[in-house]
Design a protein around this motif. Structure first.
Motif, PDB file in Angstrom:
ATOM      1  N   SER A  81       0.825  -1.202   0.000  1.00 10.09           N
ATOM      2  CA  SER A  81       0.000   0.000   0.000  1.00 10.09           C
ATOM      3  C   SER A  81       0.859   1.251   0.000  1.00 10.09           C
ATOM      4  CB  SER A  81      -0.909  -0.004   1.236  1.00 10.09           C
ATOM      5  OG  SER A  81      -1.544   1.244   1.406  1.00 10.09           O
ATOM      6  N   GLN A  82       0.239   2.350  -0.460  1.00  8.84           N
ATOM      7  CA  GLN A  82       0.929   3.641  -0.382  1.00  8.84           C
ATOM      8  C   GLN A  82       1.057   4.096   1.070  1.00  8.84           C
ATOM      9  OE1 GLN A  82      -1.324   7.014  -1.803  1.00  8.84           O
ATOM     10  NE2 GLN A  82      -3.250   5.905  -1.617  1.00  8.84           N
ATOM     11  N   ASP A  83       0.140   3.636   1.939  1.00 10.21           N
ATOM     12  CA  ASP A  83       0.195   3.995   3.349  1.00 10.21           C
ATOM     13  C   ASP A  83       0.886   2.854   4.090  1.00 10.21           C
ATOM     14  OD1 ASP A  83      -0.184   5.207   5.782  1.00 10.21           O
ATOM     15  OD2 ASP A  83      -2.231   4.462   6.025  1.00 10.21           O
ATOM     16  N   ASP A 140       7.065   7.120  -1.602  1.00  7.08           N
ATOM     17  CA  ASP A 140       7.828   7.805  -0.558  1.00  7.08           C
ATOM     18  C   ASP A 140       9.338   7.699  -0.730  1.00  7.08           C
ATOM     19  OD1 ASP A 140       5.649   8.777   0.789  1.00  7.08           O
ATOM     20  OD2 ASP A 140       5.474   7.058   2.125  1.00  7.08           O
ATOM     21  N   GLY A 160      -8.155   4.667  -1.099  1.00 11.47           N
ATOM     22  CA  GLY A 160      -6.763   4.803  -0.703  1.00 11.47           C
ATOM     23  C   GLY A 160      -6.004   5.819  -1.505  1.00 11.47           C
ATOM     24  N   GLY A 211      -5.390   8.265   1.684  1.00 11.86           N
ATOM     25  CA  GLY A 211      -4.975   7.306   2.670  1.00 11.86           C
ATOM     26  C   GLY A 211      -6.146   6.698   3.372  1.00 11.86           C
ATOM     27  N   SER A 240      -5.936   4.246   5.850  1.00 14.24           N
ATOM     28  CA  SER A 240      -5.677   3.537   7.099  1.00 14.24           C
ATOM     29  C   SER A 240      -6.689   3.928   8.149  1.00 14.24           C
ATOM     30  CB  SER A 240      -4.271   3.892   7.596  1.00 14.24           C
ATOM     31  OG  SER A 240      -4.090   3.425   8.876  1.00 14.24           O
TER      32      SER A 240
END
Length: 638
Positions: A435-437, A521, A623, A627, A629
Motif C-alpha cells: 500500500s501507499q500507506d 515515498d 486509498g 490514505g 488507514s
C-alpha cells in the motif's frame, strides 16, 4: 449479562462452583464466633442452659475453665478453617473472572478484525480500544469482586436470618424491618444510575479517541504550532467525560449514605427492644424470654447483617457498570459485516493467474457509487496499471480484488473462479499487497519483513530485502535486522518503511501482486533501483499497479484510465499518448508541459480537487484519495 454467563460462564463453571461452595462454608464459619460467644455466655458464665447436650459427655470438660477453653478452641478452629475456605473462594472467583475476561477480549478482537473496512472507516480507534480494554476490564471486576461479594453476602444474609429466627422469631422481624425499604431504595437507584453509566462509557470512548488521534498526529500538531488549540479540544472532551462521570458519582455518593442510615434502623431497633427485653422483660406486644447470650448474639449478628445489606448497593452499582460495558462489547461482536463467506466455499486455486472484472459496480453503502461498470481482463503474468486523477476509484477497484469489500453488481474472477465462491483467506494468501500507506508493526525489521510469512528463515529475509533495495540501509542500522522500528515504524524514514513493505511482499512470493503507489515515498534514485527489482518480481506474475508517477508504469502490458469511477481510456502507453486524452494530459503534467494543457482539463482538475476536499467519506474509503488507514483518520473528528 445473561449472554455473558451463557456463552462464557458455562465454559468456566467449575471454577465458579468452587467459588460458590467455598463462599458458603467461609461465611458459615465467619458466623460461628458470635454464635459460640453467645452460647458460652448462657451455658458457662450464666449457667442458664446445658453445655452442648447433643455431644457425648466424654467429649466435654467438666469444669467451667475447661469449657471456656473448649469454646475458645471451636472459635479458633472456625477462624482457621474459615481462612482456608476464604482462600479457596478467592481462587475460584478470580480464576472464573480471568478466564472469562480473556475469552471475551480475544473473541471481541477476533470478530472486530474480520469486519470489512467500511466499519473501521466509520469508527474511531480510541473507541475500539476503550471497549477492548476498559469495558472488558470492567466485566472482570464485576465477575470477580461483584459476583464474589454477591454470593458471600447472600450466604451471610440467609444464614444470619435463619439463626436470628431460630433464637427469637419476634426480635428477628425487628432486625429485618429495614429490608423492604432497602430493596425499594436499591431498585430506584438502579433505575436512575443505569443510563448515567451508559453516558460515562460513551464519553470515555470519545476521550480515548481524541487522545489517540492527537498522539498519532503529534508531529503535525508541533509543525502547525497548534498545541493550544489541541489542548482546548482535549479539555472539551475531558470536560464531557467529567460531567457524565460526576453525574453518576453524585447519584452514587448520595445513595450509599442514605442506605447506611436505613440499614442502621434495624440495628438500633434491635438493640433498644432486645436490651429492654433482657433487663425488664418483653416490651409491648412481644412475648417469651430472651437470654443475655441470645441478646449478645443478636447484636453481633445484626451488626454483621446490616452492613451486608448496605453493600448490596455496591454490588448493584458494579452490576450496572458491567451491564453498560457488556452492551458495548456484544454490540461490537454483533456488528454486521457486508462480506459473508459462502459456507460451501472452496479454497482459491491459482494456476495462470488470469483476472477478469465483468461489469463491476460498487459503492460504500452511503448511496454514492464509487466505481461503475468496470470491465477488463488481465491474462496470467501480465501487468495492468490503473491511473487517473485523485478520487477516481483506483484503490477501490483493487480492494475489491482483495475482497476487502464485495461488489454490488458484476463479478470478479481469478482463473474462472468467482471471488464470492472461494474462501477469503485463500484469496489473500494468493495476493501480495503493498500500500501507499505503509504500516510497520512495533518490532524488529526482520519481524516486519517476516509478517505473513512466519516460517521463512533469515537467509530468505535477507534475499527479499536485497530485492527491495533495503539490505544496504538495514545493515547500517544500529542492530541491523534486529533493530526495533518503533511504533508504526517511526524510527525509519518513509522510503525505508516502503522498502521494508516491498520486501515483505517479495518474501510472500504471491501469485498476484498489487502495488498501490509502492514507491511514492522514495527519492528518484531509490525508485529506479526498486523499480528494477520490481521488474524482476513482476515477471511472469499477474501484477496490478497504481502510480501517479506515470513513468513507472509506461511499460505495463495494459493501462486502464479511470475518471469519476468509470473507465475512460485503455491501451498501452503509446496508444494512450496517441489518443491525446486524459492520460496524455496527465503525462503532460509530469513532463512539465503545463502551459500546453487544454483549458477543459485544468477546469476539471480544479473541480475534482474541490470534490475531494469536501467529500470526507470518499477520503477515508479510497486509498488513492487520502490514505485509508483506519488508524489515521483525524478528518473524522474535524
Amino acid at each position: 449479562m445473561r449472554r455473558l454467563f451463557t456463552d462464557y460462564g458455562r465454559e468456566n463453571r467449575s471454577a465458579a462452583v468452587v467459588g460458590v461452595v467455598a463462599s458458603i462454608f467461609a461465611r458459615v464459619l465467619d458466623l460461628a464466633p458470635p454464635v459460640l460467644l453467645g452460647y458460652a455466655i448462657d451455658t458457662v458464665i450464666r449457667d442458664e442452659k446445658a453445655f452442648f447436650p447433643f455431644l457425648p459427655g466424654g467429649w466435654l470438660p467438666a469444669d467451667d475453665a475447661g469449657r471456656v477453653l473448649f469454646v475458645s478452641g471451636l472459635i479458633a478452629g472456625s477462624f482457621l478453617f474459615g481462612a482456608g475456605f476464604h482462600w479457596l473462594r478467592n481462587w475460584g472467583w478470580n480464576s472464573f473472572s480471568q478466564h472469562v475476561q480473556h475469552a471475551v477480549r480475544t473473541d471481541t478482537y477476533d470478530e472486530m478484525q474480520r469486519l470489512n473496512m467500511d466499519f473501521f472507516a466509520a469508527k474511531q480507534t480510541g473507541e475500539m480500544m476503550s471497549i477492548l480494554s476498559n469495558d472488558v476490564n470492567r466485566l472482570e471486576r464485576f465477575l470477580n469482586d461483584g459476583m464474589n461479594s454477591a454470593f458471600r453476602l447472600s450466604v451471610m444474609v440467609v444464614t444470619i436470618a435463619a439463626v436470628l429466627f431460630y433464637y427469637n422469631w419476634q426480635l428477628a422481624f425487628v432486625a429485618l424491618v429495614a429490608v423492604p425499604l432497602i430493596g425499594w431504595f436499591t431498585y430506584r437507584f438502579v433505575q436512575t444510575i443505569q443510563p448515567k453509566y451508559a453516558d460515562v462509557r460513551s464519553s470515555v470512548g470519545q476521550l480515548n479517541s481524541r487522545l489517540e488521534n492527537n498522539l498519532g498526529g503529534i508531529q503535525v500538531i508541533k509543525a502547525a504550532n497548534t498545541e493550544d488549540y489541541e489542548s482546548e479540544r482535549v479539555e472539551d472532551v475531558s470536560e464531557d467525560y467529567f460531567d457524565a462521570n460526576w453525574d453518576a458519582i453524585d447519584t452514587r455518593i448520595k445513595f450509599f449514605p442514605a442506605l447506611r442510615v436505613i440499614s442502621g434502623v434495624g440495628f438500633v431497633l434491635t438493640f433498644a427492644i432486645g436490651g429492654w427485653w433482657v433487663v425488664a422483660g418483653p416490651p409491648l406486644f412481644f412475648t417469651g424470654t430472651l437470654s443475655a447470650g441470645e441478646f449478645v448474639t443478636f447484636i453481633l449478628l445484626s451488626q454483621q447483617f446490616i452492613w451486608p445489606m448496605a453493600q448490596f448497593g455496591q454490588i448493584i452499582n458494579m452490576y450496572q457498570r458491567a451491564r453498560a460495558s457488556s452492551e458495548r462489547i456484544f454490540g461490537l461482536m454483533d456488528e454486521p459485516s457486508r462480506i459473508e463467506e459462502n459456507p460451501d466455499a472452496d479454497p482459491l486455486d491459482v494456476e495462470a493467474g488470469e483476472v477478469v472484472y465483468d461489469d463491476v459496480t460498487f459503492g460504500y453503502g452511503d448511496g454514492e457509487t464509487i466505481v461503475e461498470d468496470i470491465s477488463f481482463e488481465v491474462p496470467g503474468g501480465d501487468t495492468l496499471a490503473l491511473v487517473g486523477p485523485t478520487g477516481a476509484g483506483k484503490s477501490t477497484v483493487l480492494k475489491l480484488l482483495l475482497r476487502m469489500y464485495d461488489v454490488d453488481e458484476g463479478t470478479i474472477e481469478i482463473d474462472g473462479q468467482d471471488l464470492r465462491d472461494v474462501t477469503i483467506p485463500s484469496i489473500r494468501r494468493a495476493i501480495g499487497y503493498v500500500s501507499q500507506d505503509t504500516f510497520l508493526f512495533y518490532g524488529t525489521v526482520e519481524e516486519n519483513i517476516l509478517y505473513g510469512s512466519f516460517d521463512a528463515d533469515r537467509e530468505a529475509v535477507v534475499e527479499a530485502a536485497k530485492a527491495a533495495e533495503a539490505h544496504e540501509f538495514i545493515q547500517n542500522l544500529p542492530e541491523g535486522y534486529d533493530t526495533m522500528v518503533g511504533e508504526r515504524g517511526v524510527k525509519l524514514s518513509g522510503g525505508q518503511r516502503q522498502r521494508v513493505a516491498i520486501a515483505r511482499a517479495i518474501l510472500k512470493d504471491p501469485d498476484i501482486l498489487i502495488l498501490d503507489e509502492a514507491t511514492s515515498d522514495v527519492d528518484t534514485e531509490t525508485e529506479m533501483l526498486i523499480q528494477r527489482s520490481l521488474d524482476d518480481l513482476t515477471e511472469n506474475r499477474t501484477t496490478f499497479t497504481i502510480a501517479h508517477r506515470l513513468s513507472t508504469i509506461k511499460d505495463a502490458d495494459q493501462i486502464v484510465v479511470l475518471e469519476d469511477g468509470h473507465i475512460v481510456e485503455r491501451g498501452t502507453h503509446e496508444d494512450l499518448l496517441a489518443e491525446d486524452g486524459l492520460y496524455a494530459n496527465l503525462w503532460g503534467v509530469q513532463a512539465g508541459e503545463i502551459d500546453e494543457l487544454p483549458e477543459e482539463f485544468v477546469r476539471r482538475a480544479t473541480e475534482r480537487t474541490a470534490e475531494v476536499d469536501v467529500d470526507e467519506e470518499g477520503d477515508e474509503h479510497d486509498g488513492d484519495d487520502a490514505g485509508e488507514s483506519s488508524e489515521a483518520s483525524p478528518a473524522q473528528d474535524d
